[in-house]
Design a protein around this motif. Sequence first.
Motif, mmCIF file in Angstrom:
data_model
loop_
_atom_site.group_PDB
_atom_site.id
_atom_site.type_symbol
_atom_site.label_atom_id
_atom_site.label_comp_id
_atom_site.label_asym_id
_atom_site.label_seq_id
_atom_site.Cartn_x
_atom_site.Cartn_y
_atom_site.Cartn_z
ATOM 1 N N ARG A 58 0.733 -1.136 0.183
ATOM 2 C CA ARG A 58 -0.024 0.074 -0.030
ATOM 3 C C ARG A 58 0.869 1.367 -0.188
ATOM 4 O O ARG A 58 2.067 1.406 0.772
ATOM 5 N N THR A 59 0.539 2.283 -0.960
ATOM 6 C CA THR A 59 0.904 3.443 -0.785
ATOM 7 C C THR A 59 -0.216 4.500 -1.008
ATOM 8 O O THR A 59 -0.802 4.274 -1.382
ATOM 9 N N ALA A 60 0.200 5.610 -0.351
ATOM 10 C CA ALA A 60 -0.758 6.790 -0.476
ATOM 11 C C ALA A 60 -0.138 8.133 -1.059
ATOM 12 O O ALA A 60 1.078 8.457 -0.725
ATOM 13 N N SER A 61 -0.957 8.576 -1.561
ATOM 14 C CA SER A 61 -0.560 10.251 -1.788
ATOM 15 C C SER A 61 -1.517 11.281 -1.335
ATOM 16 O O SER A 61 -2.590 10.654 -0.521
ATOM 17 N N VAL A 114 -5.065 6.415 -2.535
ATOM 18 C CA VAL A 114 -4.449 5.239 -1.775
ATOM 19 C C VAL A 114 -4.371 4.130 -2.891
ATOM 20 O O VAL A 114 -5.370 3.673 -3.649
ATOM 21 N N VAL A 115 -3.199 3.484 -3.117
ATOM 22 C CA VAL A 115 -3.299 2.296 -4.003
ATOM 23 C C VAL A 115 -2.707 1.139 -3.398
ATOM 24 O O VAL A 115 -1.770 1.095 -2.727
ATOM 25 N N HIS A 116 -3.383 0.062 -3.604
ATOM 26 C CA HIS A 116 -2.936 -1.085 -3.037
ATOM 27 C C HIS A 116 -2.581 -2.291 -4.262
ATOM 28 O O HIS A 116 -3.334 -2.209 -5.121
ATOM 29 N N SER A 117 -1.607 -2.977 -4.100
ATOM 30 C CA SER A 117 -1.358 -3.930 -5.182
ATOM 31 C C SER A 117 -0.697 -5.010 -4.815
ATOM 32 O O SER A 117 0.137 -4.917 -3.758
ATOM 33 N N ILE A 118 -0.997 -6.293 -5.647
ATOM 34 C CA ILE A 118 -0.346 -7.283 -5.224
ATOM 35 C C ILE A 118 0.002 -8.216 -6.576
ATOM 36 O O ILE A 118 -0.750 -8.194 -7.424
ATOM 37 N N ALA A 119 0.909 -8.713 -6.484
ATOM 38 C CA ALA A 119 1.527 -9.458 -7.871
ATOM 39 C C ALA A 119 0.725 -10.692 -7.683
ATOM 40 O O ALA A 119 1.053 -11.791 -6.744
ATOM 41 N N GLU A 120 -0.032 -11.108 -8.526
ATOM 42 C CA GLU A 120 -0.840 -12.413 -8.753
ATOM 43 C C GLU A 120 -1.046 -12.622 -10.136
ATOM 44 O O GLU A 120 -1.290 -12.130 -10.812
ATOM 45 N N PRO A 121 -0.726 -14.081 -10.313
ATOM 46 C CA PRO A 121 -0.733 -14.576 -11.673
ATOM 47 C C PRO A 121 -2.176 -14.803 -11.993
ATOM 48 O O PRO A 121 -2.677 -16.092 -12.241
#
Length: 113
Positions: free
Chosen positions: A23-26, A30-37
């Motif tokens: 998670r990161t925010a400005s 707020v952006v959430h990201s996960i590497a999922e195939p």
Amino acid sequence: MLPRTNRMRRSTDFRRAVRRGARTASATLVVHSIAEPVGADALIGLVVSRSVGNAVVRNRVKRRLRDAVRPHLERLGPLLVVIRAKPAAASADLALLSRDLDWCLSRIAGVSC
């Protein structure tokens, strides 16, 4: 509109990205990201709650976010990305949302902007 192959539609995908992802925010996002195939393409989910504004404002923010994320689709790869708008996004123009999204994606997913 985002291409059909890039739209996150299942609540389980939203939940997985928000709960287990980075998670990161400005100031506006707020952006959430996960590497999922999950496939060859990134799945993008937008969350714009009532705290952002009324329906007209929320829809305007969603349109601007879709426009801001569109140039990044090729570079994202197989990721689940949830972009949540903060109340400050209601008064932000497309340039500011794009800049904040670029910054968040570069921090969270390593995508060069």
